[in-house]
Design an enzyme around this catalytic site. Structure first.
Site, mmCIF file in Angstrom:
data_model
loop_
_atom_site.group_PDB
_atom_site.id
_atom_site.type_symbol
_atom_site.label_atom_id
_atom_site.label_comp_id
_atom_site.label_asym_id
_atom_site.label_seq_id
_atom_site.Cartn_x
_atom_site.Cartn_y
_atom_site.Cartn_z
ATOM 1 N N ARG A 428 0.834 -1.198 0.000
ATOM 2 C CA ARG A 428 0.000 0.000 0.000
ATOM 3 C C ARG A 428 0.875 1.257 0.000
ATOM 4 N NH1 ARG A 428 -5.796 -0.575 -0.362
ATOM 5 N NH2 ARG A 428 -6.257 -2.720 0.246
ATOM 6 N N HIS A 526 -5.550 -6.005 3.272
ATOM 7 C CA HIS A 526 -5.350 -6.777 2.055
ATOM 8 C C HIS A 526 -4.536 -5.925 1.089
ATOM 9 C CE1 HIS A 526 -8.871 -4.481 0.508
ATOM 10 N NE2 HIS A 526 -9.477 -4.847 1.609
ATOM 11 N N HIS A 533 -12.919 -1.505 -4.504
ATOM 12 C CA HIS A 533 -13.863 -0.445 -4.863
ATOM 13 C C HIS A 533 -13.833 -0.170 -6.361
ATOM 14 C CE1 HIS A 533 -14.448 0.603 -0.602
ATOM 15 N NE2 HIS A 533 -15.413 1.427 -1.002
#
Length: 690
Positions: A428, A526, A533
């Protein structure tokens, strides 16, 4: 004469036909191509056992944020086909008695009126094995894929990080003031003008260069309309690429997505609900509801387009200890602080608030309700569209499309999970920001280089810091220093105010390149790529484009239907989000507002700090293909002489689906399976030329 009282095909004959159609539908999705549908980048195999570019959140980490837990066991558990409890991956500290979390996590949570301070518990990974499950409709989770994610150290990844930083810096600036470059953050005083200028110094944005075809496609999609570039080749005849501007900053891709106000009309307007009880809605001055009131009629209830939003000037994870706790999996959910006033979406923080709590298909269900009740045209070739003696309901009517919009969402989520857990495992943005902050401190001599920051990783991070440029680095450091120490809302954090680590504190404050997060818990548990989305956005918006008429086709020329033709106004939120105001609808189209809706929801996750642009770009296109494959299947069950739909893809391709196409879609007027497969697998690397 005996009148037949049963359908022509019934009993065993009906069952035989049904089995044949189901078999053909399965073949439409599952027999096209047996080749692997995804190729991941090489980061996981080339950067060492600290896995700096991969998702390690929830495992054990050292004080510099490098994984020390069993990443290899994590890989085994997520990739085996046999059912697993997944408990062998659970870090040892997660099994500790509750009171012992104080030895694991640095930051306590202030109980306030609810009780004394406590330390957070550990979060579990979210649906890590969902991608192994099978479905009975639509493409299998393994039959649709994504391009390789931008590689660690690449110009594109640096540019993506620059964008995510920029979104955080401008999180409280109204979209209208970002677009005209007049706005500034009232707390940090950083202006949209300064941020845009800094972005234009990032090398990736200036030219196509020698980037991969995927990187070129993503760059062109940011800056141009689909008609202005060749999406397959990643080339354009435009002589000079446009600069980043207020008009294209943070915008989505797809025909018409860059036109008009930033926020889609489908996230602001209500519908014409007619007369209602004068006591509801209370904000309505009369007993009649109009679209600019912002209420969507949902049966006998109302959905209010005003949002519960986070308060401004309050960001998270710019303190190293909180950042480190989050990497270890500290569960800090539920610590948000909300504005007491509900507002229409006016700022990036408002949009980030929406996507923190939405039911994933919520925005598209709302859009569908608006389109149905406001009289949007459906596809002209639907059987009921031109019939004199029948109307749509169970088929080709409201209940049909409402169920399809929700139906595709679960298929998209499974595909996204397979991509993120089983192939890419991309870190991320919060993780990359920690590496950049650490590397800057090492380069300044403020902290010794950790052993896990190996030579190859360090060289890549040095290049990223150079590409990020000193102006952007300076803006980030200034923002973080202000938010941590001077924000009017800093005291509203529910975390204890432990001192910052020395190498990010005091005179070292400008080292702090930690990404300011909108959510106290940071990203979900995750990996980043695919984005759930965005995949759902691509699937649901494509379903709406397939059901409603968004284009006219005359003599082979495609003309998008204008927003003004709907009879609905074009609006944006006032700068404080308390009302809607009318704006010109120049260039605003129905398909553009749907494409914009997909971008708003997807890129809102970037505005929160939890995704990158490529997560949006590739995920919406994967979701689009899920819907097309589902519709190709379903077309086989309709009357062959009447069912045909046409709409444009996010890349501007004209898609045609007909009951007579025998299991594939027509692409740009080419009705061959080969053309369909080329489009469907556009994410795969081009075949080498001899």
């Amino acid at each position: 004469m005996l009148i037949k009282q049963e359908p022509e095909i019934t009993g065993n004959a009906r069952a035989t036909t049904a089995r044949a159609i189901r078999g053909a539908a399965g073949g439409a999705s599952h027999n096209k191509n047996d080749a692997p549908q995804t190729i991941a980048n090489s980061d996981e195999n080339t950067l060492g056992t600290a896995y700096p570019a991969n998702f390690t959140k929830g495992l054990e980490h050292d004080d510099f944020g490098f994984v020390t837990g069993n990443y290899q066991e994590f890989l085994v558990q997520i990739n085996q086909d046999a059912v697993s409890s997944f408990d062998s991956v659970r870090p040892a500290f997660a099994n500790a008695p509750f009171q012992e979390f104080s030895t694991i996590f640095k930051k306590a949570i202030d109980g306030g009126n609810a009780g004394p301070r406590k330390f957070p518990e550990w979060r579990g990974w979210e649906s890590p094995r969902s991608g192994h499950y099978y479905d009975l409709q639509g493409p299998d989770a393994n039959s649709v894929g994504m391009a390789p994610a931008p590689e660690f150290g690449s110009e594109e990844l640096t540019a993506e990080m620059a964008e995510v930083y920029a979104m955080a810096l401008l999180r409280d600036v109204p979209f209208s003031e970002i677009e005209n470059r007049t706005g500034a953050d009232h707390n940090t005083l950083l202006s949209a003008d300064d941020v845009i200028d800094a972005l234009n110094g990032v090398s990736y944005f200036g030219q196509l260069g020698s980037n991969s075809v995927f990187a070129k496609r993503r760059l062109l999609a940011r800056l141009l309309e689909p008609s202005e570039y060749d999406v397959v080749a990643g080339t354009t005849s435009v002589s000079t690429l446009p600069a980043i501007s207020g008009a294209n900053l943070f915008r989505g891709s797809g025909p018409g997505a860059k036109a008009g106000p930033y926020v889609s009309q489908f996230m602001l307007l209500g519908n014409a609900a007619g007369d209602v009880d004068s006591e509801f809605p209370p904000a309505t001055p009369s007993a009649s509801v109009i679209p600019t009131d912002g209420y969507i009629a949902y049966g006998n209830q109302f959905i209010d387009q005003r949002q519960r939003v986070f308060i401004p000037a309050l960001d998270y994870m710019t303190n190293w200890n909180q950042w480190l706790d989050v990497q270890k999996g500290a569960d800090l959910r539920g610590q948000h602080v909300f504005d007491p006033v509900r507002r229409f979406i006016a700022t990036p923080r408002h949009l980030a608030s929406y996507v923190r709590f939405d039911a994933l298909y919520q925005a598209y269900l709302n859009a569908c309700l608006i389109m149905l009740s406001s009289g949007f045209e459906t596809q002209p070739a639907f059987p009921e569209q031109n019939a004199l003696s029948r109307t749509g309901f169970a088929s080709f009517g409201g209940p049909h499309v409402l169920s399809l919009v929700t139906e595709v969402a679960t298929r998209c989520l499974k595909l996204a999970r397979r991509q993120k857990f089983n192939f890419h495992r991309r870190a991320r943005p919060e993780r990359i920001s920690g590496l950049l902050a650490l590397t800057q401190a090492v380069n300044n001599g403020d902290v010794a280089q950790p052993s896990n920051l190996n030579t190859q990783t360090k060289q890549a991070l040095d290049q990223m810091l150079t590409d990020l440029t000193a102006p952007m680095n300076s803006l980030i450091g200034l923002h973080n220093a202000t938010r941590e120490n001077q924000s009017s809302n800093a005291d509203k954090r529910t975390f204890t105010s432990d001192d910052q680590v020395a190498w990010l504190a005091g005179e070292n404050t400008m080292n702090n390149l930690l990404l300011p997060m909108a959510f106290p818990e940071g990203s979900p548990m995750h990996p980043s790529y695919a984005a759930g989305h965005a995949t759902v956005a691509g699937g649901c918006v494509t379903m709406l484009k397939a059901f409603f008429k968004t284009i006219d086709i005359n003599g082979g020329v495609v003309t998008p239907k204008q927003w003004g033709d709907t009879g609905l106004p074009c609006v944006q939120a006032t700068t404080d989000g308390t009302a809607l105001e009318g704006v010109a609808d120049t260039g605003v189209t129905i398909e553009g507002e749907l494409n914009k809706l997909a971008a708003n929801i997807s890129i809102a996750r970037n505005m929160a700090g939890v995704h990158y642009y490529s997560d949006y770009y590739d995920s919406v296109r994967m979701g689009e293909r899920v819907t097309v494959a589902m519709l190709v299947e379903q077309a086989l069950g309709y009357d062959k002489d009447v069912f045909t739909i046409q709409f444009r893809s996010f890349d501007g391709d004209l898609i045609g689906i007909s009951a007579s196409n025998n299991g594939f879609a027509t692409i740009n007027g080419v009705s061959t399976e080969a053309a369909y497969l080329e489009w469907f697998y556009r994410h795969m690397p081009p075949a080498p030329t001899s």
